[in-house]
Design an enzyme around this catalytic site. Structure first.
Site, PDB file in Angstrom:
ATOM      1  N   ASP A  52       7.444  -7.031   0.948  1.00  0.00           N
ATOM      2  CA  ASP A  52       8.286  -6.032   1.351  1.00  0.00           C
ATOM      3  C   ASP A  52       7.766  -5.309   2.803  1.00  0.00           C
ATOM      4  O   ASP A  52       8.861  -4.812   3.435  1.00  0.00           O
ATOM      5  CB  ASP A  52       7.856  -4.786   0.376  1.00  0.00           C
TER       6      ASP A  52
ATOM      7  N   PHE B  49       1.714  -2.988   0.923  1.00  0.00           N
ATOM      8  CA  PHE B  49       0.278  -3.725   0.912  1.00  0.00           C
ATOM      9  C   PHE B  49      -0.077  -4.108  -0.375  1.00  0.00           C
ATOM     10  O   PHE B  49      -0.002  -3.181  -1.576  1.00  0.00           O
ATOM     11  CB  PHE B  49      -0.671  -2.734   1.461  1.00  0.00           C
TER      12      PHE B  49
ATOM     13  N   ARG C 183       5.191 -14.870   1.435  1.00  0.00           N
ATOM     14  CA  ARG C 183       6.695 -14.634   1.850  1.00  0.00           C
ATOM     15  C   ARG C 183       6.572 -13.762   3.104  1.00  0.00           C
ATOM     16  O   ARG C 183       7.311 -13.398   3.978  1.00  0.00           O
ATOM     17  CB  ARG C 183       7.451 -13.815   0.664  1.00  0.00           C
TER      18      ARG C 183
ATOM     19  N   HIS D  31      10.366 -14.709  -8.985  1.00  0.00           N
ATOM     20  CA  HIS D  31       8.908 -14.363  -8.901  1.00  0.00           C
ATOM     21  C   HIS D  31       8.176 -14.204 -10.161  1.00  0.00           C
ATOM     22  O   HIS D  31       7.484 -13.394 -10.316  1.00  0.00           O
ATOM     23  CB  HIS D  31       8.588 -13.015  -8.121  1.00  0.00           C
TER      24      HIS D  31
ATOM     25  N   ARG E 213      17.329 -11.104  -6.629  1.00  0.00           N
ATOM     26  CA  ARG E 213      16.504 -11.250  -7.798  1.00  0.00           C
ATOM     27  C   ARG E 213      17.464 -11.433  -8.739  1.00  0.00           C
ATOM     28  O   ARG E 213      16.816 -12.253  -9.826  1.00  0.00           O
ATOM     29  CB  ARG E 213      15.507 -10.130  -7.983  1.00  0.00           C
TER      30      ARG E 213
ATOM     31  N   HIS F  24      -1.187  -6.906  -3.815  1.00  0.00           N
ATOM     32  CA  HIS F  24      -0.380  -7.360  -4.868  1.00  0.00           C
ATOM     33  C   HIS F  24      -0.825  -7.691  -6.091  1.00  0.00           C
ATOM     34  O   HIS F  24      -2.306  -8.159  -6.162  1.00  0.00           O
ATOM     35  CB  HIS F  24       0.164  -8.943  -4.246  1.00  0.00           C
TER      36      HIS F  24
ATOM     37  N   ARG G 102       7.885  -9.059 -29.253  1.00  0.00           N
ATOM     38  CA  ARG G 102       7.342  -7.648 -30.024  1.00  0.00           C
ATOM     39  C   ARG G 102       5.771  -7.975 -30.100  1.00  0.00           C
ATOM     40  O   ARG G 102       5.199  -8.213 -31.106  1.00  0.00           O
ATOM     41  CB  ARG G 102       8.074  -7.817 -31.308  1.00  0.00           C
TER      42      ARG G 102
ATOM     43  N   HIS H 155       7.255  -1.422  -7.617  1.00  0.00           N
ATOM     44  CA  HIS H 155       7.820  -2.711  -7.506  1.00  0.00           C
ATOM     45  C   HIS H 155       8.812  -2.984  -6.330  1.00  0.00           C
ATOM     46  O   HIS H 155       8.426  -2.839  -5.179  1.00  0.00           O
ATOM     47  CB  HIS H 155       8.486  -2.876  -9.072  1.00  0.00           C
TER      48      HIS H 155
ATOM     49  N   LYS I 130      -1.802   5.858  -1.623  1.00  0.00           N
ATOM     50  CA  LYS I 130      -1.520   4.250  -1.703  1.00  0.00           C
ATOM     51  C   LYS I 130      -0.426   3.912  -0.677  1.00  0.00           C
ATOM     52  O   LYS I 130       0.315   4.662  -0.110  1.00  0.00           O
ATOM     53  CB  LYS I 130      -0.792   4.008  -2.972  1.00  0.00           C
ATOM     54  N   ILE I 131      -0.615   2.854   0.103  1.00  0.00           N
ATOM     55  CA  ILE I 131       0.034   2.418   1.098  1.00  0.00           C
ATOM     56  C   ILE I 131       1.311   1.415   0.699  1.00  0.00           C
ATOM     57  O   ILE I 131       0.803   0.341   0.346  1.00  0.00           O
ATOM     58  CB  ILE I 131      -0.472   2.124   2.415  1.00  0.00           C
ATOM     59  N   MET I 132       2.477   1.771   0.700  1.00  0.00           N
ATOM     60  CA  MET I 132       3.468   0.932   0.239  1.00  0.00           C
ATOM     61  C   MET I 132       3.672  -0.440   1.384  1.00  0.00           C
ATOM     62  O   MET I 132       3.754  -0.220   2.295  1.00  0.00           O
ATOM     63  CB  MET I 132       4.737   1.518  -0.038  1.00  0.00           C
TER      64      MET I 132
HETATM   65  N1  COA Z   1      -2.786   1.073  -0.444  1.00  0.00           N
HETATM   66  C1  COA Z   1      -4.020   1.318  -0.603  1.00  0.00           C
HETATM   67  N2  COA Z   1      -4.741   0.861  -1.594  1.00  0.00           N
HETATM   68  C2  COA Z   1      -4.322  -0.179  -2.324  1.00  0.00           C
HETATM   69  C3  COA Z   1      -3.197  -0.598  -2.187  1.00  0.00           C
HETATM   70  C4  COA Z   1      -2.416  -0.252  -1.254  1.00  0.00           C
HETATM   71  N3  COA Z   1      -1.098  -0.269  -1.378  1.00  0.00           N
HETATM   72  N4  COA Z   1      -2.899  -1.743  -3.306  1.00  0.00           N
HETATM   73  C5  COA Z   1      -3.972  -1.712  -3.737  1.00  0.00           C
HETATM   74  N5  COA Z   1      -5.080  -0.872  -3.466  1.00  0.00           N
HETATM   75  C6  COA Z   1      -6.476  -0.602  -4.040  1.00  0.00           C
HETATM   76  C7  COA Z   1      -6.204   0.067  -5.310  1.00  0.00           C
HETATM   77  O1  COA Z   1      -6.392   1.604  -4.969  1.00  0.00           O
HETATM   78  C8  COA Z   1      -7.599  -0.307  -5.718  1.00  0.00           C
HETATM   79  O2  COA Z   1      -8.542   0.144  -5.192  1.00  0.00           O
HETATM   80  P1  COA Z   1      -9.961   0.663  -6.170  1.00  0.00           P
HETATM   81  O3  COA Z   1     -10.394  -0.501  -6.995  1.00  0.00           O
HETATM   82  O4  COA Z   1     -10.698   1.414  -5.404  1.00  0.00           O
HETATM   83  O5  COA Z   1      -9.085   1.425  -7.201  1.00  0.00           O
HETATM   84  C9  COA Z   1      -7.582  -1.849  -5.461  1.00  0.00           C
HETATM   85  O6  COA Z   1      -6.866  -2.123  -4.157  1.00  0.00           O
HETATM   86  C10 COA Z   1      -6.999  -2.808  -6.240  1.00  0.00           C
HETATM   87  O7  COA Z   1      -5.602  -2.879  -6.517  1.00  0.00           O
HETATM   88  P2  COA Z   1      -4.807  -2.370  -7.686  1.00  0.00           P
HETATM   89  O8  COA Z   1      -4.150  -1.216  -7.667  1.00  0.00           O
HETATM   90  O9  COA Z   1      -5.674  -2.431  -8.745  1.00  0.00           O
HETATM   91  O10 COA Z   1      -3.921  -3.681  -7.922  1.00  0.00           O
HETATM   92  P3  COA Z   1      -2.770  -3.873  -9.006  1.00  0.00           P
HETATM   93  O11 COA Z   1      -2.535  -5.235  -9.279  1.00  0.00           O
HETATM   94  O12 COA Z   1      -2.931  -2.871 -10.031  1.00  0.00           O
HETATM   95  O13 COA Z   1      -1.534  -3.348  -8.255  1.00  0.00           O
HETATM   96  C11 COA Z   1       0.175  -3.140  -6.468  1.00  0.00           C
HETATM   97  C12 COA Z   1      -0.668  -4.013  -7.275  1.00  0.00           C
HETATM   98  C13 COA Z   1       1.277  -4.132  -5.855  1.00  0.00           C
HETATM   99  C14 COA Z   1       1.136  -2.406  -7.789  1.00  0.00           C
HETATM  100  C15 COA Z   1      -0.436  -2.409  -5.716  1.00  0.00           C
HETATM  101  O14 COA Z   1      -1.130  -2.899  -4.733  1.00  0.00           O
HETATM  102  C16 COA Z   1       0.466  -1.369  -4.976  1.00  0.00           C
HETATM  103  O15 COA Z   1       0.711  -0.392  -5.680  1.00  0.00           O
HETATM  104  N6  COA Z   1       0.747  -1.666  -3.822  1.00  0.00           N
HETATM  105  C17 COA Z   1       1.877  -0.486  -3.163  1.00  0.00           C
HETATM  106  C18 COA Z   1       3.333  -0.920  -3.577  1.00  0.00           C
HETATM  107  C19 COA Z   1       3.702  -2.323  -3.299  1.00  0.00           C
HETATM  108  O16 COA Z   1       3.810  -2.621  -2.114  1.00  0.00           O
HETATM  109  N7  COA Z   1       4.562  -2.848  -4.312  1.00  0.00           N
HETATM  110  C20 COA Z   1       5.218  -4.064  -4.052  1.00  0.00           C
HETATM  111  C21 COA Z   1       4.507  -5.194  -4.726  1.00  0.00           C
HETATM  112  S1  COA Z   1       5.594  -6.693  -4.128  1.00  0.00           S
END
Ligand code: COA
Length: 373
Positions: A310, A257, A268, A185, A335, A259, A354, A220, A253-255
């Site tokens: 996920d 969801f 995927r 990825h 991975r 990206h 660096r 992650h 935050k809901i895991m």
């Molecule tokens: N549940 C609730 N809200 C979420 C969310 C989630 N899973 N993912 C994103 N959001 C919200 C954020 O709170 C943010 O809202 P805001 O602008 O009001 O603060 C907005 O959506 C933008 O998301 P952001 O967190 O800035 O995206 P990012 O690029 O920084 O983070 C992830 C990406 C994947 C880390 C993030 O979506 C997340 O933490 N997801 C849950 C963990 C997960 O499933 N990880 C596996 C990735 S493959």
């Protein structure tokens, strides 16, 4: 003067070159060496895709057979590694077990020369399922298992060691798909960790050990476990609806969801979702799948957010009887391919990574005598 990046988390910054994959650029949204992940998941075994990622071309039938035979021959693990695994407590996190297992392997079978990088990588691919299952079965079931099975695939080997019997054809196929979806990825956090480590000309085991540490975090790789913890609390889709609404109100935050790169969907998800449905039909109990579908609908409706890879992996793995705490180690078994290929790519055209930092601390000041502070 160096330019200061505006976005946090290096989002949107190009931090290097790769010929291994594209994310959010072509095909269904994810390609490995020019092939759409959707096609690969439909038509290939994981070993074919590992071969593709590591060596650059899809194998023909005899190359694949030879590669599978090679991997089969490398499944056993040294007694010194078994001793270490037996000492790790039952309540340890399996990702910590794998991190230690990888590091210990690096002590026993150290990469002396980068010319050995293919052999070192194949060895890890073959024996990571052995490492995690040896520890799991010893600490949870009190048995010292023979890890040298003759299963055709890495996923089959894993399920066989875990359950003590050969998996069904369906389960072995789902493992192929899952491992293919997780294999590579681009510059995600764990891969970037591996590349930074490689850029110091460190050894392969160090690069992979560091990457395992990065993948462990819930933002992650750990998200599939967190998603499982959530969906199994919901008794049915109605309960899921209410529970999700509550979590959103509390701004949790809901895991599983969202990206960092994909903005509309994760390619995927559709694939593993289909397999989760099929597994639910085979088991004859679709509640976990139905709960997951409702969670997906609520997130789309309320936040416009989509499932990443996920989310439906959680129910799929659960339907195959895989304990939740082993979800993220499966991600590692897959991975590892991408990580190792990135290490090889970094080594082939290396300059130490660096970057600089924008200083936000105190101006220059004198060190006062200790009695005056
Ligand atoms: N549940 C609730 N809200 C979420 C969310 C989630 N899973 N993912 C994103 N959001 C919200 C954020 O709170 C943010 O809202 P805001 O602008 O009001 O603060 C907005 O959506 C933008 O998301 P952001 O967190 O800035 O995206 P990012 O690029 O920084 O983070 C992830 C990406 C994947 C880390 C993030 O979506 C997340 O933490 N997801 C849950 C963990 C997960 O499933 N990880 C596996 C990735 S493959």
């Amino acid at each position: 003067m160096a330019k200061v990046l505006s976005g946090a988390g290096l989002r949107g910054q190009v931090a290097g070159k790769t010929a291994l994959s594209t994310v959010g650029k072509s095909g269904s949204g994810l390609t490995y060496r020019g092939y759409d992940v959707k096609d690969l998941a439909n038509k290939c075994d994981f070993e074919e895709v590992a071969y593709l990622i590591l060596k650059g071309t899809l194998p023909n039938a005899s190359q694949l057979a030879e590669y599978k035979t090679l991997l089969k021959s490398m499944r056993d693990i040294p007694n010194a590694l078994k001793d270490v695994l037996e000492r790790i407590p039952k309540d340890a996190h399996p990702m910590d077990v794998l991190r230690t297992g990888c590091s210990m392997l690096g002590n026993l079978e150290t990469e002396q020369d980068f010319a050995d990088q293919d052999k070192i990588t194949d060895r890890m691919l073959a024996c990571f399922p052995s490492i995690i299952c040896y520890w799991y079965r010893f600490t949870h079931d009190g048995v010292k298992i023979d890890v040298a099975t003759d299963d055709d695939s890495i996923g089959g080997h894993f399920l066989h060691l875990l359950h003590g019997e050969k998996p069904s054809e369906l389960h072995e196929r789902v493992m192929h798909v899952s491992l293919i979806l997780y294999a590579e990825h681009e510059f995600n956090a764990s891969t970037f960790t591996a590349r930074v480590c490689a850029s110091t000309l460190s050894d392969m085991h160090s690069c992979i050990t560091g990457a395992i540490g990065s993948l462990r975090g819930p933002l992650h790789g750990g998200a599939n476990e967190a998603a499982m913890d959530m969906i199994q609390k919901f008794s049915d889709p109605e309960d899921a609806e209410q529970g999700m609404m509550g979590m959103l109100e509390r701004k949790e935050k809901i895991m599983g969801f969202g990206h960092a790169i994909y903005s509309e969907s994760d390619p995927r998800n559709e694939i593993i979702k289909g397999w989760s449905k099929k597994l639910s039909e085979t088991v004859g109990d679709s509640n976990l799948y139905d709960v997951s579908v409702r969670c997906e609908a609520v997130m789309k409706r309320e936040k416009g957010l989509f499932c990443n890879a996920d989310f439906f992996h959680a129910s799929a793995y659960n339907y195959m009887g895989i304990p939740t705490k082993l979800f993220t180690p499966i991600f590692v078994m897959s991975r590892l391919t991408g990580w190792a290929a990135h290490v090889m790519e970094q080594r082939a055209d290396n300059r130490i990574i660096r970057p600089s930092a924008e200083y936000t601390g105190e101006d220059l000041r004198d060190v006062s005598d200790i009695s005056e502070r």
